[in-house]
Design a protein around this motif. Structure first.
Motif: not given
Length: 669
Positions: A100, A361, A619-620
C-alpha cells in the motif's frame, strides 16, 4: 492417475512335492534379493510338469500401458510444477508489488463506480478471479463502499474535493443512487466542491452526476434521458405453437408474475399497478434533478418529450443542447476537461492526470485505524432471489442465511442487527425458514431492523415481517404480497411428434404431476388449495406484524406493488431512510453511545482466502489509468437478457412445494 495391469490367470496343475519345494526355494531366494538387486523377469509358468512361455501379446500390452502411465505421470508432475511456480511468483508479486502506497497530503476523492450498483457482490469462484485477464469484480460496485468513503471524506482534511466519474456505471437503480446522493449532499455541507465529468451520461449516470455542484460533458457527448418503461415479452402464442401447457395457480389479482406465459399482452390489473409505481419513481427522478439543478418544474419532461424539436434548434448538437437546458455546466475536449480538474485538484505524481485517489485505495487507508469499540451493530445482506438450501453470494439461500444468523447469535459483542433486503422474493418455504429464525433471534433480546434497498417485495417482504421495525426508501419497490405456483406439461408437444403416454396407477393422483400427462382437475384443485393456504398464511403474518386487521391487509395485498413512500402511508413500512439511517436508529434504540458497524459474511475457506488475496487490486493505486472512460452500450444485450429471463427463472425455482412469493415486476429502474 494410476494404471492397473491385468493378466489373465494361466491354469496350473497341482505340483508334485519336488516342484513345490523348488518353487518355495525360488520364492525365498527372490525375496532375499529383492532389496539388493534389480527386479528379475519372472520364471516361465509350469503347466503339466513343463514350462509354457508367457504370451507375447500380454508383454506388449504391459509395455504399451506402462508407457502410457509413465507419460501421464510425467505430464501430471510437469503441470503441478508449473502451477506451483505460478503461485510462487504470484505470492512474491503480491508482497513486492502490492504494498500500500501512502496517500498524498491533499487529493480529490474519485467516485467512479463500475458495472452495476449492488448491496452484495455476486460470488465469483476464486480460481476464475486468478485466471481471468480482467477483474470480474469490476462488474459490480458496492453501494456501502461508496457511501462509507464519501462520509469519511467529509471530515478528512486531506480530501479537497470529490470527482464523480460515472462513465463505467452500467446501472444503478433509483434507490441505490439516492442512497449515494444523500451521502453526497451531506458531503457538500462541509463546503467542499463536487464535480461530475464524463464523455456521455446515460439516464442513471446523469442522475448520480446531478448531485454535483458542477457537471462537465465532452463537447461531442450527450445527456441521454428517455424515461422509465416496463415492457415484457409474452409467450402464450409461442407456447401454444410448441404444444406447451402452462398450469398456473395464484392468489391475488395483481400477482402477475405468470402473465407472460398465459397471455400475449398486459392485463388491466397489471397495467394499473405498474403504471402507479413506475410513475411515482419517474416523478422522484425528475423532481430531484430539477431541485438539484434549480430547474423549473417540468423541465426534464419537456427535454425528453420534445427532444426532436430541441435538437433541431441546436442543429443536432447534443452537448450544446445540454448546456442550453442547464443540464451541464461546461463542455469541452478531453484535454480541456482534464486541465480543469488539474487546476482544481492538482497534478498527479505521474503528471498526466489530476491528483485523484480511488475509493478502494482510500478505504484501505481509512480502515487501517483500529476501531476501539467492542459493541457492534451487525449488517446482514439478503440480496437476490430467495431459494432453498445453500446459495452463493448474490442470492439468498435459506440454509446460508441460517448459518449467518447463528454467527450473529454466537457473537456476544453484537448488540443489534440490521437486515438489508434487496430481493424480489422466491421460494415461500425458504422465506419462512429465514423469517422464523429471525423471530428466534429477536427472542434472545437482539433488536432487528430491516432496511429495504431497491426491492424488498413478495418473499423479501415475508422476511421483513420478522423485524422490530421496517425502513424503506421512498423509491423502494415493496409489497407484492401474493402467491403463485406453476409448472408446464408437454403432452401436446409430444403428440405433435407421435409420442403418447398411457399406463395404470393405484390412485387418482398417481402420476398426475408428470410432464408428459395433462394435469387432472383433482390435481389442479390440490395445488390451488396449497397456493391459497400460503396466501392466507402470508397475509396473517403481515397482519400480526403490522398490528392490522387481516381483511385490511388483504385489500392492499393481492400481489399489488407499492413504492416505499406509499407503503409507509398504508402501514407496510415504519420509517423512510437509507441503510445508514436505519443503523443509527437501531443503535439509538439499543442505547449504544458508541459502536462499530460490521457486515456479516460467510467465512472464506483457506483456499478461497488465499486465491482471493492474490487477486486483490493494488490498494495504493492513487489515480485512474485513463480519465473519462466509458463502457460501450449494452442496451441490446440487456434487452435480450430481459426477454429470456422469465424462462430461465422457471428453471431455477426449487421450492419443495413449488409455491412462490416472487415478484416479476419488481425490477426497479
Amino acid at each position: 492417475m494410476s494404471v492397473n495391469y491385468y493378466e489373465p490367470p494361466v491354469a496350473q496343475a497341482a505340483p508334485n512335492h519336488e516342484n513345490s519345494s523348488h518353487s518355495h526355494q525360488q520364492n525365498n531366494q527372490q525375496n532375499n534379493q529383492q532389496h539388493n538387486q534389480p527386479p528379475q523377469s519372472p520364471p516361465p509358468r509350469q503347466t503339466g510338469g513343463g514350462y509354457t512361455p508367457k504370451p507375447k501379446a500380454s508383454g506388449r500390452l504391459r509395455r504399451i500401458f506402462g508407457g502410457m502411465g509413465a507419460a501421464v505421470t510425467t505430464l501430471r508432475n510437469t503441470l503441478a510444477n508449473i502451477i506451483f511456480i505460478i503461485i510462487l511468483l504470484l505470492i512474491i508479486a503480491s508482497f513486492s508489488g502490492k504494498a500500500s502506497l501512502p496517500l498524498p497530503e491533499s487529493f480529490a476523492l474519485r467516485i467512479a463506480p463500475t458495472g452495476i450498483l449492488v448491496d452484495q457482490r455476486s460470488y465469483i469462484d476464486p480460481a476464475s478471479l486468478l485466471l481471468s485477464d480482467e477483474n470480474p469484480q469490476e462488474n459490480e460496485t458496492l453501494v456501502s463502499d461508496l457511501v462509507a468513503a464519501i462520509h469519511h471524506a467529509e471530515k478528512d482534511t486531506r480530501v479537497k474535493l470529490l470527482v464523480i466519474e460515472p462513465g463505467r456505471m452500467l446501472a444503478g437503480g433509483l434507490s441505490k443512487l439516492n442512497e449515494i446522493g444523500q451521502a453526497l449532499e451531506q458531503f457538500k455541507t462541509s463546503g467542499k466542491k463536487v464535480i461530475a465529468v464524463s464523455n456521455y451520461y446515460s439516464q442513471d449516470q446523469y442522475y448520480l452526476a446531478s448531485f454535483a455542484d458542477e457537471i462537465y460533458l465532452h463537447d461531442m457527448g450527450v445527456v441521454e434521458i428517455t424515461g422509465y418503461g416496463r415492457y415484457m415479452n409474452y409467450y402464450k402464442s409461442a407456447l401454444d405453437k410448441l404444444g406447451v401447457t402452462i398450469h398456473a395457480f395464484r392468489s391475488g389479482k395483481y400477482k402477475d408474475y405468470l402473465e407472460p406465459y398465459l397471455r400475449d399482452d398486459m392485463s388491466a390489473e397489471s397495467r394499473e399497478h405498474n403504471e402507479q409505481w413506475i410513475n411515482e419513481l419517474w416523478a422522484n427522478y425528475t423532481g430531484n434533478i430539477e431541485r438539484l439543478r434549480r430547474l423549473p418544474p417540468g423541465s426534464i419532461n419537456d427535454y425528453v418529450n420534445n427532444l426532436d424539436v430541441h435538437m433541431t434548434l441546436t442543429s443536432g448538437d447534443s452537448a450544446k443542447l445540454a448546456v442550453e437546458k442547464a443540464l451541464v455546466d461546461k463542455v469541452g475536449s478531453r484535454h480541456e476537461l482534464l486541465s480543469t480538474l488539474i487546476n482544481a485538484a492538482g497534478k498527479s505524481k505521474e503528471g498526466d492526470n489530476y491528483n485523484g485517489v480511488d475509493v478502494n485505495a482510500y478505504l484501505a487507508d481509512v480502515n487501517k485505524k483500529v476501531h476501539p469499540d467492542s459493541n457492534k451493530v451487525a449488517v446482514l445482506v439478503a440480496a437476490g432471489a430467495i431459494s432453498d438450501g445453500r446459495q452463493p453470494e448474490g442470492s439468498v439461500g435459506s440454509e446460508t442465511m441460517l448459518e449467518l444468523l447463528r454467527q450473529v447469535q454466537d457473537d456476544n459483542n453484537i448488540k443489534a442487527l440490521v437486515i438489508r433486503i434487496d430481493s424480489g422474493g422466491g421460494s415461500a418455504f425458504a422465506s419462512e425458514i429465514i423469517r422464523s429464525e429471525l423471530v428466534a433471534l429477536r427472542e434472545k433480546n437482539i433488536p432487528i431492523y430491516v432496511s429495504m434497498g431497491s426491492v424488498a417485495a413478495s418473499g423479501g417482504y415475508w422476511i421483513a415481517t420478522a423485524a422490530d421495525k421496517i425502513w424503506a426508501q421512498p423509491t423502494t419497490i415493496t409489497g407484492s404480497i401474493g402467491v403463485f405456483g406453476a409448472f408446464p406439461t408437454l403432452e401436446k408437444s409430444l403428440e405433435k411428434i407421435g409420442v403418447y403416454t398411457d399406463g395404470v396407477g393405484t390412485t387418482e393422483l398417481a402420476g398426475s404431476m408428470r410432464l408428459d400427462r395433462p394435469l387432472s382437475a383433482k390435481a389442479s384443485k390440490v395445488v390451488q388449495q396449497g397456493v391459497d393456504n400460503i396466501y392466507e398464511r402470508f397475509i396473517t403474518l403481515v397482519a400480526d406484524a403490522r398490528k392490522q386487521d387481516k381483511e385490511a391487509i388483504h385489500n392492499i395485498a393481492q400481489g399489488h406493488v407499492w413504492t416505499g413512500n406509499k407503503a409507509k402511508e398504508i402501514g407496510l413500512v415504519d420509517e423512510l431512510g437509507t441503510l445508514n439511517d436505519a443503523i443509527k436508529a437501531i443503535a439509538e434504540a439499543a442505547d449504544l453511545s458508541s459502536y462499530k458497524v460490521e457486515f456479516v459474511q460467510r467465512p472464506l475457506s483457506p483456499k478461497e482466502e488465499f486465491l482471493r488475496s492474490l487477486t486483490q487490486s493494488q490498494a495504493g493505486a492513487l489515480a485512474p489509468k485513463s480519465l473519462l472512460a466509458n463502457w460501450s452500450s449494452l442496451g441490446l444485450l440487456n434487452d435480450l437478457g430481459a426477454s429470456v429471463k422469465p424462462l430461465l427463472d422457471l428453471n431455477a425455482m426449487n421450492d419443495p412445494q413449488g409455491i412462490y412469493v416472487k415478484c416479476l415486476d419488481c425490477v426497479a429502474p
